[in-house]
Design an enzyme around this catalytic site. Sequence first.
Site, PDB file in Angstrom:
ATOM      1  N   GLU A   5       0.663  -0.964   0.024  1.00  0.00           N
ATOM      2  CA  GLU A   5      -0.102   0.071   0.147  1.00  0.00           C
ATOM      3  C   GLU A   5       0.937   1.519  -0.194  1.00  0.00           C
ATOM      4  O   GLU A   5       0.194   2.040  -0.271  1.00  0.00           O
ATOM      5  CB  GLU A   5      -0.971  -0.195   0.971  1.00  0.00           C
ATOM      6  CG  GLU A   5      -1.969   0.958   0.758  1.00  0.00           C
ATOM      7  CD  GLU A   5      -2.505   1.258   2.139  1.00  0.00           C
ATOM      8  OE1 GLU A   5      -3.415   2.540   2.528  1.00  0.00           O
ATOM      9  OE2 GLU A   5      -2.206   0.956   3.112  1.00  0.00           O
TER      10      GLU A   5
ATOM     11  N   THR B 170      -6.463  12.344  -1.145  1.00  0.00           N
ATOM     12  CA  THR B 170      -6.085  12.099  -0.091  1.00  0.00           C
ATOM     13  C   THR B 170      -4.652  12.731   0.677  1.00  0.00           C
ATOM     14  O   THR B 170      -5.109  13.283   1.760  1.00  0.00           O
ATOM     15  CB  THR B 170      -5.516  10.867  -0.015  1.00  0.00           C
ATOM     16  OG1 THR B 170      -6.492   9.355   0.053  1.00  0.00           O
ATOM     17  CG2 THR B 170      -4.329  10.141   1.510  1.00  0.00           C
TER      18      THR B 170
END
Length: 311
Positions: free
Chosen positions: A132, A185
């Site tokens: 990730e 984000t």
Amino acid sequence: MNKEVRVFAPATVANVAVGFDILGFAIDGPGDEVVARLAEGSGVRITSISGDGGKLPLKAEKNTAGFAAIRLLEQLGKSGLGVELEIHKKMPFGSGLGSSAASAAAGVMAINALLDMPVPKMESLHCAVLGEQIADGAYHADNVAPSLLGGIIFIRANEGLDVHSLPIPDELCAAVVYPHVSILTKDARDVLSPTTTLPQCIQQTGNLGGLVVGLYESDYKLIGRSLQDVIIEPQRAQLIPGFSTVKSAALEAGALGCSISGAGPSVFALCKGREIAQTAGAAMQQAFLTQDIPCDLFVSPINKEGAKILA
């Protein structure tokens, strides 16, 4: 050793209001699938990706699932093995539901399953977090850990992956609404102040402790009193159109608490019982629709299994 396996890793809700970067839980429904098969030659190759609109890289070293798979093979001393991956994205990007984390979790689960599960899930978590990290540049497990392990996960420290499963009261359910608006984000991080006041710290710490105690004691009233984010939510609410109206709708419908899932724009509510979760979810959905914002609703108990092998 198997010739081919198909695995699924679920979507997740991170932060859970009072646990910024240290709490997350898995839900049923959306998620990612990865098919892994043995192949000639050596190394990991991604043969196809579906559901991404052509946005994700096929180069394994630059893909969250591919890189996680590479690192687990290295950890197991199997780097010379030839593996092909198919990635099927079955959840939206930028939703605040851990899309990149689900791919990374599915990547390590696929390799582990292909090799007949030589290590427990926990021992593959580091590789999934590294996967990730390819997407967001940060080493944190609040999405990856619940997607891989399932349940409600508390992370005492991301460094060293000091992670722990919290108990799940029998009737605890989540309603999650994903509005079709875009929040990067980076933007969600940029709005955050680097400082907090002492009263904020005291209140947030009390709420985090209260939530943990409430989960251990199945005390739904304590859980509800504790789902109050006084630090992150007030700063990020401005990024989600009509957030206060959506939250009020959930609480009026009987939700224990309501807040932002991860960096948003998804909004979650925890509820006692599926019926209340369905009602609260429908109320949140209607609040978005009133603003002409299409959205998807997911109602689910806490997913206790996490990443799994599909028959």
